[in-house]
Design a protein around this motif. Structure first.
Motif, mmCIF file in Angstrom:
data_model
loop_
_atom_site.group_PDB
_atom_site.id
_atom_site.type_symbol
_atom_site.label_atom_id
_atom_site.label_comp_id
_atom_site.label_asym_id
_atom_site.label_seq_id
_atom_site.Cartn_x
_atom_site.Cartn_y
_atom_site.Cartn_z
ATOM 1 N N UNK A 53 40.231 52.555 35.273
ATOM 2 C CA UNK A 53 39.466 51.454 35.843
ATOM 3 C C UNK A 53 39.862 50.150 35.175
ATOM 4 N N UNK A 54 39.871 49.080 35.965
ATOM 5 C CA UNK A 54 40.249 47.750 35.497
ATOM 6 C C UNK A 54 39.700 46.745 36.506
ATOM 7 N N UNK A 55 39.636 45.460 36.174
ATOM 8 C CA UNK A 55 39.158 44.459 37.134
ATOM 9 C C UNK A 55 39.985 44.476 38.409
ATOM 10 N N UNK A 56 39.317 44.330 39.551
ATOM 11 C CA UNK A 56 40.035 44.271 40.819
ATOM 12 C C UNK A 56 40.794 42.956 40.958
ATOM 13 N N UNK A 57 40.229 41.900 40.390
ATOM 14 C CA UNK A 57 40.869 40.584 40.456
ATOM 15 C C UNK A 57 40.726 39.886 39.113
ATOM 16 N N UNK A 58 41.695 39.067 38.785
ATOM 17 C CA UNK A 58 41.659 38.291 37.554
ATOM 18 C C UNK A 58 42.628 37.132 37.705
ATOM 19 N N UNK A 59 42.676 36.266 36.709
ATOM 20 C CA UNK A 59 43.543 35.097 36.750
ATOM 21 C C UNK A 59 44.545 35.131 35.603
ATOM 22 N N UNK A 60 45.638 34.424 35.795
ATOM 23 C CA UNK A 60 46.649 34.312 34.749
ATOM 24 C C UNK A 60 45.991 33.746 33.490
ATOM 25 N N UNK A 61 46.247 34.352 32.378
ATOM 26 C CA UNK A 61 45.644 33.927 31.112
ATOM 27 C C UNK A 61 44.484 34.787 30.691
ATOM 28 N N UNK A 62 43.899 35.554 31.627
ATOM 29 C CA UNK A 62 42.793 36.438 31.267
ATOM 30 C C UNK A 62 43.290 37.595 30.408
#
Length: 443
Positions: A53-62
């Motif tokens: 399991x992991x985030x479905x969405x994230x941003x560069x730098x996270x």
């Protein structure tokens, strides 16, 4: 779909983000598990079921947290030994693909319920943190994993995929500051205080705090004339790689001293204090060190030196001071001969059964002592010293050789320790199916 919640949490070197659960599919793959060498058991073929399991969405730098849940391990705990609470620790690797590349190290706590014999293995969740540096879709695929069991003695079972493993989770990474829009997964796992991206090892590593450098290649003290009889050696740093069930490695300062005795030399080999941690709770007289001192320069061969067993009982996991090891070097050639640390062997004896743990020198050990020698009949030139071969039966060489007490020594591998009147297989916590009745018949 509305967000279940958004929270900012500081974690490690970055900011972890929380939002709607990711959809992580369960994957299965054929697995081969290799029991620890001391067990003498064959490899086990099984199936591993994992959910990543992991985030479905994230941003560069996270920096996001990835969780590995072992739904089903490759095999049950064999019908040999009940595993105590909090003795099992898993580590593993997740392959990062798509917009990313590399391997993410995963580590779980040493945390488990009691696991009876012949019952499913229950492994704690493993975690790792992944820094997102590029926009695109990241894929996460589980791979090899290792199971460490700390009692009755530390053992490792290494499991690796035997087929292509399907992708288990995906992260959509977009450009941005990373301060919003990320989501964490469901499943009740905790996102704070997780492991770092470098994961961890499965067993106790180097102890003793010694450095890995020091001294010159020739090293040591040169024996002069003038009737000198005592020749103190130079302290040199040595790193040893040990076979299971010993520690993964030992780093120690080693000094080889010599005293002339006729045409021969009485040797005393000293190691650093607290050179290793005790592999188990051991009574007095259970642990005994020996070493194959490597002879180089004008002479060639190895000289066995042996120390006495521990005088006092040892507590599991507590530092152990190895006793000074002694032996006799009879030169087989004239000229400048060097003495260097070689294979260190730790013998553990319980209930009349002995387990030998060879620890070979990593790289080339520097010489601790140099002597002006005179050849003696039956001396060491061209082979082992006349006082006998290396303690483990190894051959001479720049790395001290390899004592024949590993997988090739069937007797040591199948040795049983009699503890509290019960016969248990050291390393019995491996994943395997075994005709244990045959072993029990030797009681």
């Amino acid at each position: 779909m509305s967000a279940a919640g958004v929270a900012l949490m500081l974690g490690g070197a970055g900011i972890l983000l929380a939002a709607s659960p990711a959809q992580a599919a369960e994957v299965s793959y054929r697995t081969e598990c290799i029991p620890p060498p001391i067990s003498g058991l064959p490899a086990v073929q099984g199936t591993t079921k994992v959910q990543i399991t992991a985030p479905a969405e994230a941003k560069v730098g996270d920096e996001v947290e990835v969780v590995w849940k072992t739904v089903e391990a490759a095999s049950k705990n064999p019908d040999v030994l009940d595993l105590e609470k909090d003795t099992v620790k898993p580590t593993g690797t997740v392959t990062v693909g798509g917009a990313g590349s590399g391997e993410l190290k995963m580590e779980g706590p040493r945390q488990n319920p009691p696991i009876p014999k012949n019952s499913p293995m229950v492994l704690p969740d493993m975690k790792g943190k992944l820094k997102l540096e590029k926009a695109g879709e990241i894929t996460l695929t589980p791979g090899a994993y290792n199971i460490n069991v700390s009692k009755p003695i530390s053992t490792d079972t290494k499991c690796s995929p035997k087929e292509t493993v399907p992708v288990a989770a995906r992260i959509k990474v977009t450009e941005g500051s990373g301060n919003s829009g990320g989501t964490t997964t469901s499943g009740g796992t905790t996102t704070s205080g997780g492991t770092t991206t470098n994961g961890g090892t499965t067993s106790a590593g180097t102890t003793g705090g010694a450095t890995t450098s020091g001294g010159t290649a020739s090293g040591g003290t040169t024996a002069g004339g003038g009737g000198q009889s005592d020749f103190p050696g130079k302290e040199v740093a040595v790193t040893f790689a040990c076979k299971s069930p010993g520690p993964a490695g030992i780093s120690s300062k080693v000094t080889i001293n010599a005293k002339k005795n006729g045409g021969s030399y009485d040797l005393v080999v000293k190691t650093a204090k607290g050179v290793m941690n005790s592999p188990a709770a051991l009574p007095a007289g259970a642990l005994k060190p020996s070493m194959a001192v490597v002879v180089g320069g004008a002479d060639k061969g190895t000289v066995p030196v042996t120390g006495p067993a521990n005088k006092d009982p040892l507590e599991q996991g507590k530092p152990v001071d190895l006793a000074d090891m002694t032996g006799t070097y009879k030169p087989g050639a004239g000229g400048k001969s060097t003495l260097s640390p070689g294979t260190l062997t730790i013998d553990v004896t319980l209930g009349g059964q002995k387990i030998s743990i060879p620890c070979t020198v990593k790289g080339t050990a520097q010489a601790s002592l140099e002597l002006d020698t005179t050849a003696q009949p039956g001396g060491a030139a061209g082979g082992d010293s006349s006082s006998g071969g290396s303690p483990g039966g190894g051959s001479a060489g720049t790395d001290g050789g390899l004592a024949q007490t590993g997988a090739e020594n069937d007797g040591a591998l199948r040795a049983l320790a009699l503890v509290a009147g019960t016969v248990i297989l050291l390393g019995g916590a491996v994943f395997t199916f075994t005709p244990w009745r045959r072993l029990r018949g030797t009681r």
